[in-house]
Design a protein around this motif. Structure first.
Motif, mmCIF file in Angstrom:
data_model
loop_
_atom_site.group_PDB
_atom_site.id
_atom_site.type_symbol
_atom_site.label_atom_id
_atom_site.label_comp_id
_atom_site.label_asym_id
_atom_site.label_seq_id
_atom_site.Cartn_x
_atom_site.Cartn_y
_atom_site.Cartn_z
ATOM 1 N N LYS A 38 45.788 -0.898 33.268
ATOM 2 C CA LYS A 38 45.549 -0.490 31.885
ATOM 3 C C LYS A 38 46.740 0.271 31.313
ATOM 4 N N LEU A 39 47.414 0.993 32.199
ATOM 5 C CA LEU A 39 48.517 1.842 31.757
ATOM 6 C C LEU A 39 49.551 1.951 32.870
ATOM 7 N N VAL A 40 50.818 1.889 32.506
ATOM 8 C CA VAL A 40 51.903 2.208 33.431
ATOM 9 C C VAL A 40 52.504 3.538 32.982
ATOM 10 N N VAL A 41 52.657 4.442 33.926
ATOM 11 C CA VAL A 41 53.256 5.742 33.640
ATOM 12 C C VAL A 41 54.513 5.890 34.496
ATOM 13 N N GLY A 42 55.648 6.037 33.841
ATOM 14 C CA GLY A 42 56.893 6.298 34.547
ATOM 15 C C GLY A 42 57.258 7.764 34.415
ATOM 16 N N ILE A 43 57.531 8.411 35.534
ATOM 17 C CA ILE A 43 57.926 9.820 35.526
ATOM 18 C C ILE A 43 59.305 9.938 36.165
ATOM 19 N N VAL A 44 60.265 10.399 35.384
ATOM 20 C CA VAL A 44 61.610 10.666 35.895
ATOM 21 C C VAL A 44 61.780 12.180 35.963
ATOM 22 N N VAL A 45 61.991 12.705 37.156
ATOM 23 C CA VAL A 45 62.224 14.139 37.332
ATOM 24 C C VAL A 45 63.735 14.345 37.350
ATOM 25 N N ASP A 46 64.237 14.886 36.273
ATOM 26 C CA ASP A 46 65.676 15.004 36.056
ATOM 27 C C ASP A 46 66.312 15.911 37.115
ATOM 28 N N GLN A 47 67.314 15.397 37.817
ATOM 29 C CA GLN A 47 68.079 16.084 38.863
ATOM 30 C C GLN A 47 67.259 16.333 40.134
ATOM 31 N N MET A 48 66.225 15.541 40.385
ATOM 32 C CA MET A 48 65.445 15.727 41.615
ATOM 33 C C MET A 48 66.119 15.016 42.785
ATOM 34 N N ARG A 49 66.653 15.796 43.713
ATOM 35 C CA ARG A 49 67.171 15.246 44.954
ATOM 36 C C ARG A 49 66.015 14.644 45.759
ATOM 37 N N TRP A 50 66.321 13.606 46.544
ATOM 38 C CA TRP A 50 65.289 12.983 47.375
ATOM 39 C C TRP A 50 64.651 13.991 48.324
ATOM 40 N N PHE A 338 47.988 16.604 35.903
ATOM 41 C CA PHE A 338 48.233 15.405 35.110
ATOM 42 C C PHE A 338 47.617 14.176 35.773
ATOM 43 N N PHE A 339 47.766 14.048 37.084
ATOM 44 C CA PHE A 339 47.151 12.918 37.790
ATOM 45 C C PHE A 339 45.628 12.956 37.635
ATOM 46 N N ASN A 340 45.039 14.126 37.736
ATOM 47 C CA ASN A 340 43.589 14.251 37.538
ATOM 48 C C ASN A 340 43.199 13.830 36.123
ATOM 49 N N TYR A 341 44.017 14.200 35.162
ATOM 50 C CA TYR A 341 43.750 13.810 33.772
ATOM 51 C C TYR A 341 43.761 12.286 33.640
ATOM 52 N N LEU A 342 44.737 11.634 34.270
ATOM 53 C CA LEU A 342 44.786 10.165 34.232
ATOM 54 C C LEU A 342 43.558 9.562 34.898
ATOM 55 N N ASP A 343 43.120 10.143 36.018
ATOM 56 C CA ASP A 343 41.916 9.658 36.700
ATOM 57 C C ASP A 343 40.703 9.699 35.772
ATOM 58 N N LEU A 344 40.575 10.778 35.024
ATOM 59 C CA LEU A 344 39.405 10.980 34.165
ATOM 60 C C LEU A 344 39.468 10.146 32.895
ATOM 61 N N THR A 345 40.656 9.968 32.330
ATOM 62 C CA THR A 345 40.752 9.300 31.032
ATOM 63 C C THR A 345 41.023 7.798 31.140
ATOM 64 N N VAL A 346 41.904 7.406 32.048
ATOM 65 C CA VAL A 346 42.219 5.989 32.218
ATOM 66 C C VAL A 346 41.389 5.391 33.341
ATOM 67 N N GLY A 347 41.144 6.180 34.384
ATOM 68 C CA GLY A 347 40.363 5.728 35.528
ATOM 69 C C GLY A 347 41.212 5.615 36.774
ATOM 70 N N LYS A 348 40.783 6.251 37.843
ATOM 71 C CA LYS A 348 41.526 6.168 39.095
ATOM 72 C C LYS A 348 41.595 4.721 39.552
ATOM 73 N N GLY A 349 42.774 4.280 39.917
ATOM 74 C CA GLY A 349 42.965 2.898 40.315
ATOM 75 C C GLY A 349 43.160 1.937 39.166
ATOM 76 N N GLN A 350 43.131 2.451 37.934
ATOM 77 C CA GLN A 350 43.294 1.596 36.765
ATOM 78 C C GLN A 350 44.696 1.708 36.151
ATOM 79 N N TYR A 351 45.471 2.659 36.632
ATOM 80 C CA TYR A 351 46.825 2.831 36.122
ATOM 81 C C TYR A 351 47.820 2.742 37.275
ATOM 82 N N THR A 352 49.036 2.364 36.954
ATOM 83 C CA THR A 352 50.140 2.354 37.918
ATOM 84 C C THR A 352 51.117 3.438 37.517
#
Length: 553
Positions: A38-50, A338-352
């Motif tokens: 239903k939704l793709v969420v891309g998160i880029v953490v600026d300057q995050m070392r591995w 934020f992940f919990n919010y996505l679970d509640l609003t979009v549905g767990k397992g419904q977003y990538t």
């Protein structure tokens, strides 16, 4: 007779009715469409070392970074395939599956070689700010040559998918959202508001104005910044007060608590170098999902989020500071919410969802030197001045080199052409001079890189980062541990070394396996992996390959 006629008519009509029903069920609208989240969420953490995934893992909770690792698929050896490793090029590489040579985003800013004019990556004088009277909104993606995975989703769904980009930094919101986005939003220091440009719309939506009216940036800064936990528990960091860290304006030392409430002097820029900038960004992301009904449409939507404060904190305090550790611990809590919010609003397992970084960061050189590890601060401005002086003696013209921007020698090509100077002789002279300077490993003539005596892995990164219209004629590669800084405190990035090029990459959610992978993958592989997941075309400049191990069959 009437009965027989009725019977004959019924016999004739039954097949026709059946055919009509069959035709109706086979209309294009009802044929199975490709399965997509239903939704793709891309998160880029600026300057995050591995290694930040693991450096603080024992202190992370279950719902943030550890949830990604425990539920998702982590690619443990993902590399940035080009230099310079900077924000604009990184966000572009993630979303185009490409490299600066092709995308044209050759740095955060770059020099147009034909004119000598310096251009900021998202500058666009044809558009105006929306949401503020400042000029911070005069931005668009027009300097980007290639399409993004977000553009391709728009194209694949006849522009019915909703695509938005969000970041404190304009480039972090604009470049991932692509050319066809519904909107990109970024932060205005002058007002503390989220703004955009007329490239996207003529006025802010009512809900954005409502969010801005909450004055959350001011509320966060008024809290001041203290450690989340007792300061003596920050064992992965140096002491709170070290010479490796930069001070904020008005501070006598870079120590907790940081009185951010005292930095509200007609500007909200101070929030950028605090963990509150990430909190504010995710607050706005939730509001975006709710008001734009992300994940509630017939087609897959895409929300591109960049978390910029980690970069500002890193630049100011460095890799080993308590401030950096605290920022990641706070971000971990924010991500869990934020992940919990996505679970509640979009549905767990419904977003990538995927989380990655645009680049890493080096240790402070003096910190390394104090621990007997080779490093140094490269004196770029001084060397530039010296090189120009020697070139003037040899070729009788001043300022033949405009800058070392992006660790490249950007020549004054207009002057060279006007005075009919020998460019090949100038390049040879410059290379000989540079290779005798402290900290320089190689100075490479980009027209002769194929025959340069440098390791193949470095050669490929240099080639990938060279855009003939926007990159300098000579690429400078420094020795390990060296970088060009603007002072002795904090840190930066931009080089070829693993601390800058090794980034985290974790996928989670719809269509994603649980597992890990240690073979080398590339930042450029992210977009084609998403394309495979979504059953859409790769971006127009893509050179990456899908990471097959990530995807469920």
């Amino acid at each position: 007779m009437k009965y027989i006629k009725t019977l004959v008519l019924a016999v004739i009509l039954i097949p026709l009715t059946s055919l009509a029903q069959k035709s109706k069920t086979n209309t294009p609208q009802n044929i199975n469409k490709p399965a997509r989240p239903k939704l793709v969420v891309g998160i880029v953490v600026d300057q995050m070392r591995w290694d930040y995934l693991y450096r603080y893992a024992g202190r992370y909770g279950a719902g943030g970074f550890n949830r990604l690792l425990n539920e998702g698929f982590t690619c443990e050896n993902t590399q940035v395939p080009y230099i310079p490793t900077v924000t604009a090029a990184g966000h572009t590489g993630i979303y185009t599956g490409s490299v600066p040579s092709i995308t044209g985003i050759a740095g955060n800013d770059f020099i147009i070689q034909a004119t000598g004019k310096s251009i900021y990556c998202t500058d666009d004088p044809t558009v105006k700010t929306v949401g503020s009277s400042s000029n911070a909104g005069e931005m668009s993606p027009r300097n980007l040559y290639a399409s993004t995975i977000t553009d391709e989703l728009k194209l694949a769904t006849n522009f019915r998918s909703k695509v938005l980009g969000i970041a404190l930094k304009d480039r972090g919101g604009i470049l991932p959202a692509g050319h066809a986005a519904d909107a990109a939003y970024w932060f205005d220091d002058e007002t503390g508001n989220w703004i955009t440009s007329t490239f996207y719309m003529k006025q802010l939506p009512t809900w954005v104005n409502g969010f801005n009216d909450k004055k959350l940036a001011e509320k966060y800064l008024k809290q001041d910044w203290n450690t989340l936990y007792p300061i003596d528990t920050y064992l992965q960091s140096t002491a709170d007060n070290t010479p490796y860290e930069g001070k904020s304006k008005g501070e006598t030392a870079p120590v907790f608590p940081h009185l951010t409430s005292k930095l509200l002097n007609g500007s909200f820029s101070a929030i950028r170098a605090t963990p509150y900038g990430n909190s504010l960004t995710l607050d706005f992301a939730k509001e975006t999902i709710a008001n734009e009904q992300m994940g509630k449409h017939d087609q897959a939507d895409f929300l591109a989020i960049s978390l910029s404060s980690t970069d500002y904190v890193g630049h100011q305090y460095g890799v080993n500071a308590v401030e950096t550790e605290d920022t990641y611990l706070r971000l971990d809590k924010d991500l869990a919410e934020f992940f919990n919010y996505l679970d509640l609003t979009v549905g767990k397992g419904q977003y990538t969802l995927f989380l990655t970084a645009d680049h890493g960061a080096a240790h402070n050189p003096q910190f390394l030197i104090d621990h007997e590890i080779p490093a140094g601060l490269w004196a770029g401005p001084t060397i530039l001045k010296g090189l120009n002086a020697q070139l003037e003696k040899e070729f009788k013209q001043p300022k033949i080199v405009l800058s070392f921007n992006n660790y490249q020698v950007n020549f004054n090509n207009l002057l060279i052409k006007e005075k009919n100077l020998d460019l090949q002789a100038i390049k040879k002279f410059s290379i000989d001079y540079l290779e005798n300077q402290e900290g320089v490993a190689y100075a490479i003539d980009m027209k002769k890189i194929a025959i340069s005596s440098i390791p193949e892995a470095l050669k490929q990164r240099v080639i990938n980062g060279y855009n003939r219209e926007r990159s300098g004629e000579i690429q400078i590669l420094l020795k390990p541990g060296y970088f060009q800084g603007y002072g002795v405190t904090g840190t930066t990035h931009g080089t070829w070394n693993p601390y800058d090029t090794h980034i985290p990459l974790v996928f989670m959610g719809w269509g994603i396996k649980h597992g890990s992978l240690n073979r080398e993958t590339s930042m450029a592989d992210i977009a084609p992996t998403l394309a495979a997941l979504l059953h859409i075309q790769e971006p127009s400049g893509n050179i990456g390959l899908p990471i097959e191990e990530v995807l469920k069959k």
